[in-house]
Design a protein around this motif. Sequence first.
Motif, PDB file in Angstrom:
ATOM      1  N   ASP A 286       0.893  -1.234   0.145  1.00  0.00           N
ATOM      2  CA  ASP A 286       0.011  -0.230   0.070  1.00  0.00           C
ATOM      3  C   ASP A 286       0.643   1.474  -0.160  1.00  0.00           C
ATOM      4  O   ASP A 286       0.637   2.274  -0.591  1.00  0.00           O
TER       5      ASP A 286
ATOM      6  N   TRP B 114      -2.549  -2.411   6.671  1.00  0.00           N
ATOM      7  CA  TRP B 114      -1.640  -1.430   5.373  1.00  0.00           C
ATOM      8  C   TRP B 114      -0.226  -2.501   5.300  1.00  0.00           C
ATOM      9  O   TRP B 114       0.376  -2.890   6.300  1.00  0.00           O
TER      10      TRP B 114
ATOM     11  N   ARG C 299      -5.358   7.037   6.496  1.00  0.00           N
ATOM     12  CA  ARG C 299      -6.753   6.913   6.704  1.00  0.00           C
ATOM     13  C   ARG C 299      -7.524   8.209   6.031  1.00  0.00           C
ATOM     14  O   ARG C 299      -8.478   8.060   5.132  1.00  0.00           O
TER      15      ARG C 299
ATOM     16  N   GLU D 293      -7.530   7.817   2.187  1.00  0.00           N
ATOM     17  CA  GLU D 293      -8.503   6.803   1.887  1.00  0.00           C
ATOM     18  C   GLU D 293      -9.807   7.191   1.754  1.00  0.00           C
ATOM     19  O   GLU D 293     -10.861   6.939   1.014  1.00  0.00           O
TER      20      GLU D 293
ATOM     21  N   ARG E 146      -0.391  10.563  -3.299  1.00  0.00           N
ATOM     22  CA  ARG E 146      -0.901   9.418  -4.011  1.00  0.00           C
ATOM     23  C   ARG E 146      -0.121   8.969  -5.704  1.00  0.00           C
ATOM     24  O   ARG E 146       0.248   9.767  -6.221  1.00  0.00           O
TER      25      ARG E 146
END
Length: 342
Positions: A6, A49, A121, A124, A200
């Motif tokens: 991740d 994760w 978090r 996401e 990202r």
Amino acid sequence: MDRSPDLSVVIVNWNVRELLRRCLASVAGSDGLSVTGLEPLRYSTGEGWTAEVVVVDNASTDGSAAMLAEDYPWVRVVANPDNRGFTRANNQGLALSRGRYLFLLNPDTELAPDALSQMLRYGERQPQVGIIGPQLRYGDGSLQSSRRRFPTLVTFFLESTVLQRWWPRNRVLTRYYALDLPDDAVSQVDWVVGACMLVRRAVLDQIGDFDEGFFMYSEELDLCRRAVDAGWQVVWLPAALVTHYEGKSSEQAVAARHIRFHSSRVRYVRKYHGRLAAALVRSFLLLTFVYQWLEEGAKWLAGFLLPSQRDRQAMRRGRMAAYAQVLRSGLRPTPVGPSRPA
């Protein structure tokens, strides 16, 4: 079947072995991380994760490579034969990374135990956010300014120049440093300081990696600007706490720090404001270093007349030598080219 992690943690190191050791220990201690794989070794939080860690070392001479091999065998190390700069080295690490989130981290940082999970978090929950910066604190615990609005052309004549010393409280810098925003609330900003950034993967897939024309400094400003221009949001997340022992690598070479910092700013101005604006900023900055050389020279001469100043003469000579080196460099930026290396 090997699953991509991740998170990819990318750290660029240059001669800060003990700080790097503490940084890696804080990464490994984040939210109960534990080894779950072999090549590369991965860590998994209770939330599921997974992560990999890549350290790119720019030819350190302080035993960093040996320390990594002995104490952190789970870290993937890229050992450069020379100092390739912060930006190019980060791109080396990014090229090896596999995570859908990229955690760009300076070696002079320490993470609070929940800093990573707070940022992940939030990422996401908010798919429109491409870049997240944590709340940075100095080693003494005080708040470090790390969120910004995009600079205007006037900003470059004020920020980090002698004019800021004379006129520290002005509207231009108040806006630039986002001082009107609360310190205890999530803020959408233009860019965040690159000592610690969660990016990202989709952002870099769209806009490209760091622009290697910036050896170091201003590269995160350029990256965030390209991300915002592409429609992504940049967020400052105060719930994620990171201690930043600022400038421990760059302070080892004062003249080079001045040259790289200001020539990168000139390059940024040329890239986004044009050649004429860049020439004006460059000329102004060189004049400020002429002033600073003369100022230190006057203080050095005063040391011969004032006994109380004599113990500072070596410092004055050192500063004069650094400023002279800056002037000889001309603060010439590298040409503006594509952001993603060929």
